[in-house]
Design a protein around this motif. Structure first.
Motif: not given
Lengths: 319, 277
Positions: B21-31, B95-104
């Motif tokens: 979860t923390l690693v994903l947050h690093k990829l998408a700090p807006e989460t 691809k979290i929060c990136q263009k075209g991803s389904f993970l928002g």
């Protein structure tokens, strides 16, 4: 010789619920919910199908959310309440859990609102429903119907029984006469979404719901004076035969839209303007609320949509 | 199918979920990471503690248990769980929060494994109640779990749903409340006090228990007990948690909800955890 006894016309809600109750015999997925709002026909339905009826209490937000949950489990849901509360009180529940969610998941929820316009005349502005057609038309994935009589209402039931999706029907609280040449209404006639209930020349009055009844009453009166305007009843307000409506309206140099809703706020008038090639004179309620106490027609007069207001608008255009 | 890990593996899995979860947050700090860190053990218990009947190959399997995540913004920790269970390829996480991803930032039912639209609070309890009623009417013995935040309970629509579920004795549903005592701008005690929350929920007809929400084994046991009790009562479990659990700059911070964990801090925490990816 005695005049024939007048045929008793059922209230739209009773006609709808009876039609649905008959369908429940064959389709065990039909589920009926209300927010503590009844009718004689609903008593019969509840008695016959207690396991597929729920009164959630005076809680329209939960009415919509529970309806969504049941629909996700495959039930064909009908959610019944006073029109203004079935739409505006729970608008975000409708938006999120019906309009948005139904785009991703197959769901069938049909909202039945009773009390179109100022049909609850003496109940004041909380019960007057002047915004519902606009806000419901605004939502993607929601089908909107505003019938003028119980025959069209029954056709709506048949339509929803074959359909997956979200719909809203706005019913009058009082029984209304059957429109001319309306019985029975076929599926194709319903899906077309409008009909010319009285042919005429030069001026077309385009109406929905109770205002169709009003325009027809005026039509009979003005016909004696040689003014023969057309009345076009638009009963589906989000999806309809747009090409057909355009063709119908193109035949008239003068078009008046008349609705029991706010004027120029995205209701029927917007729909008519979108399909007319000549300027549309829109008639509806002005942008304020009505605390006036009195019968429906009195409130219409106060709002500038009384029968005489309409007669004047027509005669000005008749020439 | 259920996934039922032994206790030690369940604890290790919860740590892994927190790490991912923390690693994903690093990829998408807006989460909204703080809300997700408090609810890690609840979801881990459901998916790995032998609770949830589910089939990643068939997310809408009729015989699945239904999980409605009403506090959708706080379910970033679901993404690694769903990928790990096989709902979608692990590579999608990158691809979290990136263009075209389904993970928002806020998950919706376009993600395999999610049932409802999330992001607006106060909806899941009522929708879940309708599902639970529907399952009962269909004769199904499956369960409905609804994950809610305690800040979310300020939305009155929840209480309409609790009342409904309590009245109808929906003993196939469990309201799982992440009681992290913190809303968006402050601790709940400084906004509108929620105490006595247990008594309030009980008064609405629910059978209520409270558990240490960061003890994954105790959480699993509480859920298991709730669903095994077919006593004609809907259940509520209060998972007492810490918002931002595991991130020192979030724990105890009244503004944790709107605070991010800097990338360097994520690296430091993850290294200190010593949990393999």
């Amino acid at each position: 010789m005695n005049a024939p006894a007048p045929v008793k016309v059922p209230a739209m809600r009773d006609a709808l619920i009876d039609r649905l109750r008959q369908a429940m015999e064959k389709d065990d997925r039909i589920f009926f919910l209300c927010a503590d709002f009844g009718s004689p026909a609903l008593d019969r339905l509840q008695e016959q199908y207690p396991k597929r009826f729920l009164n959630v209490g005076i809680a329209e937000q939960n009415l919509m959310n529970v309806s969504a949950g049941l629909a996700l489990e495959g039930f064909r849901v009908y959610a019944y309440a006073i029109a203004v509360f079935a739409t505006l009180r729970c608008y975000e529940q409708i938006r999120v859990n019906l309009a948005i969610l139904s785009q991703e998941r197959p769901m069938s929820v049909n909202i039945i609102g009773v009390g179109a316009g100022v049909s609850y005349d003496v109940s004041g502005p909380t019960h007057h429903c002047l915004e519902d057609l606009t806000v419901m038309r605004l939502l993607p994935n929601v089908d909107v119907t505003s019938p003028a009589d119980h025959v069209t209402t029954e056709a709506w039931v048949d339509f929803t029984l074959k359909r997956t999706g979200i719909s809203y029907v706005r019913l009058d609280s009082k029984p209304q006469p059957v429109l001319p040449n309306a019985e029975p209404m076929t599926a194709a006639q319903f899906e077309k979404g409008f009909r010319v209930v009285h042919p005429g020349q030069r001026v077309a009055v385009v109406t929905t719901g109770y205002m169709t009844q009003k325009a027809l009453r005026l039509q009979k009166r003005l016909a004696e004076k040689g003014v023969d305007f057309a009345v076009v009843d638009v009963f589906r307000l989000s999806q309809l035969d747009e090409t057909g409506l355009r063709k119908t309206l193109a035949g008239f140099p003068h078009i008046i839209s008349l609705e029991e809703g706010l004027n120029k706020r995205g209701g029927l008038d917007r729909l008519v303007m979108d399909h007319a090639t000549t300027p549309v004179h829109s008639m509806g309620f002005p942008g304020h609320y009505h605390f006036d106490i009195g019968p429906r027609e009195y409130i219409h007069e106060m709002a500038g949509v009384g029968e005489e207001h309409l007669a004047k608008a027509i005669q000005e255009r008749w020439g | 199918m259920k996934c039922n890990l032994p206790d030690t593996a369940l604890v290790a899995k919860a740590n892994w979920v927190r790490r991912e979860t923390l690693v994903l947050h690093k990829l998408a700090p807006e989460t909204r990471v703080a809300s997700s860190l408090s609810i890690v053990e609840m979801f881990t218990a459901l998916y790995y503690g032998g609770i949830l009947e589910h089939d990643p190959a068939n997310p809408r399997w009729e015989d699945r248990d239904r999980l409605v995540i009403s506090k959708g913004h706080g379910s970033l920790c679901m993404y690694p769980i769903l990928a790990d269970r096989g709902y979608f390829p692990v590579g999608e996480l990158l691809k979290i929060c990136q263009k075209g991803s389904f993970l928002g930032g806020i998950p919706d039912p376009v993600i395999p494994g999610y049932e409802t639209v999330n992001g607006s609070l106060g909806h899941g309890a009522g929708v879940g109640s309708g599902m639970a009623m529907g399952l009962k009417r269909k004769g199904s013995d499956r369960h409905v779990f609804v994950a809610l935040g305690d800040g979310e309970l300020y939305e009155g629509s929840n209480w309409e749903a609790f009342w409904f579920a309590g009245h109808h004795g929906l003993d196939n549903m469990v309201f799982m409340i992440d009681e992290n005592l913190t809303a968006m701008l402050n601790f709940t005690k400084n906004i509108l006090t929620q105490d006595p929350l247990e008594a309030k929920l009980t008064a609405f007809g629910l059978e209520v228990t409270r558990v240490d929400g960061h003890d994954v084994v105790a959480s699993r046991n509480a859920i298991q007990k709730a669903i095994s009790l077919k006593n004609g009562k809907a259940k509520a479990i209060l998972f007492r948690t810490i918002k931002g659990k595991g991130a020192p700059n979030l724990e105890g911070n009244p503004l944790a909800h709107v605070t991010s964990v800097p990338a360097s801090e994520v690296d430091r925490i993850v290294a200190a955890m010593g949990v393999p990816s």
